[in-house]
Design a protein around this motif. Structure first.
Motif, PDB file in Angstrom:
ATOM      1  N   ASP A   1       0.910  -1.282  -0.129  1.00  0.00           N
ATOM      2  CA  ASP A   1      -0.015  -0.082   0.024  1.00  0.00           C
ATOM      3  C   ASP A   1       0.926   1.266   0.019  1.00  0.00           C
ATOM      4  O   ASP A   1       1.909   1.304   0.769  1.00  0.00           O
ATOM      5  N   CYS A   2       0.637   2.125  -0.628  1.00  0.00           N
ATOM      6  CA  CYS A   2       1.281   3.432  -0.762  1.00  0.00           C
ATOM      7  C   CYS A   2       0.473   4.557  -0.114  1.00  0.00           C
ATOM      8  O   CYS A   2      -0.746   4.479   0.061  1.00  0.00           O
ATOM      9  N   LEU A   3       1.132   5.511   0.384  1.00  0.00           N
ATOM     10  CA  LEU A   3       0.863   6.438   1.308  1.00  0.00           C
ATOM     11  C   LEU A   3       1.364   7.957   0.826  1.00  0.00           C
ATOM     12  O   LEU A   3       2.554   8.001   0.356  1.00  0.00           O
ATOM     13  N   GLU A   4       0.740   8.787   0.979  1.00  0.00           N
ATOM     14  CA  GLU A   4       1.205  10.097   0.855  1.00  0.00           C
ATOM     15  C   GLU A   4       0.996  10.962   2.296  1.00  0.00           C
ATOM     16  O   GLU A   4      -0.061  11.149   2.719  1.00  0.00           O
ATOM     17  N   THR A   5       2.294  11.041   2.866  1.00  0.00           N
ATOM     18  CA  THR A   5       2.080  11.682   4.263  1.00  0.00           C
ATOM     19  C   THR A   5       1.675  13.309   4.031  1.00  0.00           C
ATOM     20  O   THR A   5       1.698  13.796   3.099  1.00  0.00           O
ATOM     21  N   THR A   6       0.927  13.648   4.803  1.00  0.00           N
ATOM     22  CA  THR A   6       0.372  14.829   5.127  1.00  0.00           C
ATOM     23  C   THR A   6       0.982  15.743   6.193  1.00  0.00           C
ATOM     24  O   THR A   6       1.450  14.838   7.318  1.00  0.00           O
ATOM     25  N   GLU A   7       0.789  16.851   6.412  1.00  0.00           N
ATOM     26  CA  GLU A   7       1.223  17.664   7.513  1.00  0.00           C
ATOM     27  C   GLU A   7       0.602  16.948   8.797  1.00  0.00           C
ATOM     28  O   GLU A   7       1.340  16.825   9.932  1.00  0.00           O
ATOM     29  N   ALA A   8      -0.695  16.721   8.899  1.00  0.00           N
ATOM     30  CA  ALA A   8      -1.301  16.131  10.207  1.00  0.00           C
ATOM     31  C   ALA A   8      -0.748  14.946  10.396  1.00  0.00           C
ATOM     32  O   ALA A   8      -0.594  14.668  11.509  1.00  0.00           O
ATOM     33  N   PHE A   9      -0.620  14.116   9.542  1.00  0.00           N
ATOM     34  CA  PHE A   9      -0.193  12.667   9.540  1.00  0.00           C
ATOM     35  C   PHE A   9       1.224  12.880   9.799  1.00  0.00           C
ATOM     36  O   PHE A   9       1.591  12.053  10.942  1.00  0.00           O
ATOM     37  N   ALA A  10       2.037  13.669   9.516  1.00  0.00           N
ATOM     38  CA  ALA A  10       3.387  13.609   9.713  1.00  0.00           C
ATOM     39  C   ALA A  10       3.625  14.210  11.147  1.00  0.00           C
ATOM     40  O   ALA A  10       4.494  13.959  11.841  1.00  0.00           O
ATOM     41  N   GLU A  11       2.868  15.086  11.660  1.00  0.00           N
ATOM     42  CA  GLU A  11       3.061  15.657  13.090  1.00  0.00           C
ATOM     43  C   GLU A  11       2.436  14.795  14.094  1.00  0.00           C
ATOM     44  O   GLU A  11       2.724  15.076  15.282  1.00  0.00           O
ATOM     45  N   ALA A  12       1.747  13.645  13.736  1.00  0.00           N
ATOM     46  CA  ALA A  12       0.922  13.045  14.565  1.00  0.00           C
ATOM     47  C   ALA A  12       1.786  12.010  15.671  1.00  0.00           C
ATOM     48  O   ALA A  12       2.851  11.647  15.008  1.00  0.00           O
ATOM     49  N   THR A  13       1.709  11.615  16.775  1.00  0.00           N
ATOM     50  CA  THR A  13       2.260  10.569  17.489  1.00  0.00           C
ATOM     51  C   THR A  13       1.528   9.317  17.477  1.00  0.00           C
ATOM     52  O   THR A  13       2.058   8.357  17.761  1.00  0.00           O
ATOM     53  N   GLU A  14       0.058   9.532  17.173  1.00  0.00           N
ATOM     54  CA  GLU A  14      -0.839   8.308  17.574  1.00  0.00           C
ATOM     55  C   GLU A  14      -1.790   8.829  16.399  1.00  0.00           C
ATOM     56  O   GLU A  14      -2.230   9.826  16.352  1.00  0.00           O
ATOM     57  N   VAL A  15      -2.218   7.611  15.545  1.00  0.00           N
ATOM     58  CA  VAL A  15      -3.159   7.845  14.429  1.00  0.00           C
ATOM     59  C   VAL A  15      -3.867   6.776  14.565  1.00  0.00           C
ATOM     60  O   VAL A  15      -3.796   5.413  14.830  1.00  0.00           O
ATOM     61  N   GLU A  16      -5.064   6.879  13.927  1.00  0.00           N
ATOM     62  CA  GLU A  16      -6.175   5.777  13.899  1.00  0.00           C
ATOM     63  C   GLU A  16      -6.221   5.703  12.175  1.00  0.00           C
ATOM     64  O   GLU A  16      -6.665   4.700  11.569  1.00  0.00           O
ATOM     65  N   SER A  17      -6.134   6.704  11.585  1.00  0.00           N
ATOM     66  CA  SER A  17      -6.018   6.474   9.781  1.00  0.00           C
ATOM     67  C   SER A  17      -4.857   7.009   9.216  1.00  0.00           C
ATOM     68  O   SER A  17      -4.054   7.931  10.009  1.00  0.00           O
ATOM     69  N   VAL A  18      -4.660   6.440   8.054  1.00  0.00           N
ATOM     70  CA  VAL A  18      -3.502   7.047   7.285  1.00  0.00           C
ATOM     71  C   VAL A  18      -3.869   7.290   5.801  1.00  0.00           C
ATOM     72  O   VAL A  18      -4.790   6.723   5.275  1.00  0.00           O
ATOM     73  N   PRO A  19      -3.315   8.315   5.212  1.00  0.00           N
ATOM     74  CA  PRO A  19      -3.544   8.955   3.933  1.00  0.00           C
ATOM     75  C   PRO A  19      -2.917   7.879   2.799  1.00  0.00           C
ATOM     76  O   PRO A  19      -1.957   7.878   2.433  1.00  0.00           O
ATOM     77  N   THR A  20      -4.097   7.131   2.341  1.00  0.00           N
ATOM     78  CA  THR A  20      -3.623   6.026   1.103  1.00  0.00           C
ATOM     79  C   THR A  20      -3.840   6.669  -0.167  1.00  0.00           C
ATOM     80  O   THR A  20      -4.694   7.569  -0.474  1.00  0.00           O
TER      81      THR A  20
END
Length: 170
Positions: free
Chosen positions: A58-77
């Motif tokens: 699976d490929c992802l495109e990191t976003t600012e919110a994703f990049a700054e998170a320390t805990e996540v439930e979702s990822v930008p695919t």
């Protein structure tokens, strides 16, 4: 699930710190579902996907919110044919039992991802222009969701990759 950053350079470039957690930051990136896949299992539509639903390739495109998170439930695919900067390259489940502690889980995750890097990329980590980060269980996701999964994510700090980074040799 918890994330961690591998290098200061990665932090300077995008501060990619990824962890998953069942409840800690439930709506950091909004609610998410399974990624939209075709019959072969390839993601065909860009969307925030449930962090527990991503898999190798699976490929992802990191976003600012994703990049700054320390805990996540979702990822930008994203579909791998679209520009992206990250790709899932390995996963494993940690042994059941009591939560071994953040440091022990992070160490096991790092060892796995480092050990799988060369087989996926085609070069040893030290010789590669690529980096990696990982998703791994937090104590909360371990205890409340029976989360044991480590997800290794290959990162191209320059971004703009189209296609898989498997056997990239760089």
């Amino acid at each position: 699930m918890r994330t961690t950053q591998r290098l200061a350079a990665l932090a300077a470039a995008s501060t990619l710190v990824l962890m998953t957690s069942g409840c800690a930051v439930a709506d950091l990136l909004g609610g998410a579902d399974e990624p939209v896949r075709d019959a072969s299992g390839e993601i065909v539509e860009a969307a925030d996907a449930d962090a527990f639903s991503i898999r190798v390739g699976d490929c992802l495109e990191t976003t600012e919110a994703f990049a700054e998170a320390t805990e996540v439930e979702s990822v930008p695919t994203v579909p791998c044919g679209d520009p992206h900067d990250a790709e899932v390259y390995a996963t494993t489940l940690l042994d059941d039992g009591d939560f071994p502690g953040d440091e022990a889980v992070a160490k096991k995750a790092d060892e796995l991802c480092y050990g799988e890097f060369e087989a996926f990329v085609g070069l040893p980590y030290e010789d590669s222009a690529l980096d990696f980060t990982m998703l791994y269980p937090s104590e909360q996701s371990w205890d409340l969701m029976d989360d044991r999964e480590v997800v290794c994510i290959l990162v191209d700090l320059d971004g703009g990759v189209t296609g898989s980074m498997a056997a990239a040799g760089r």
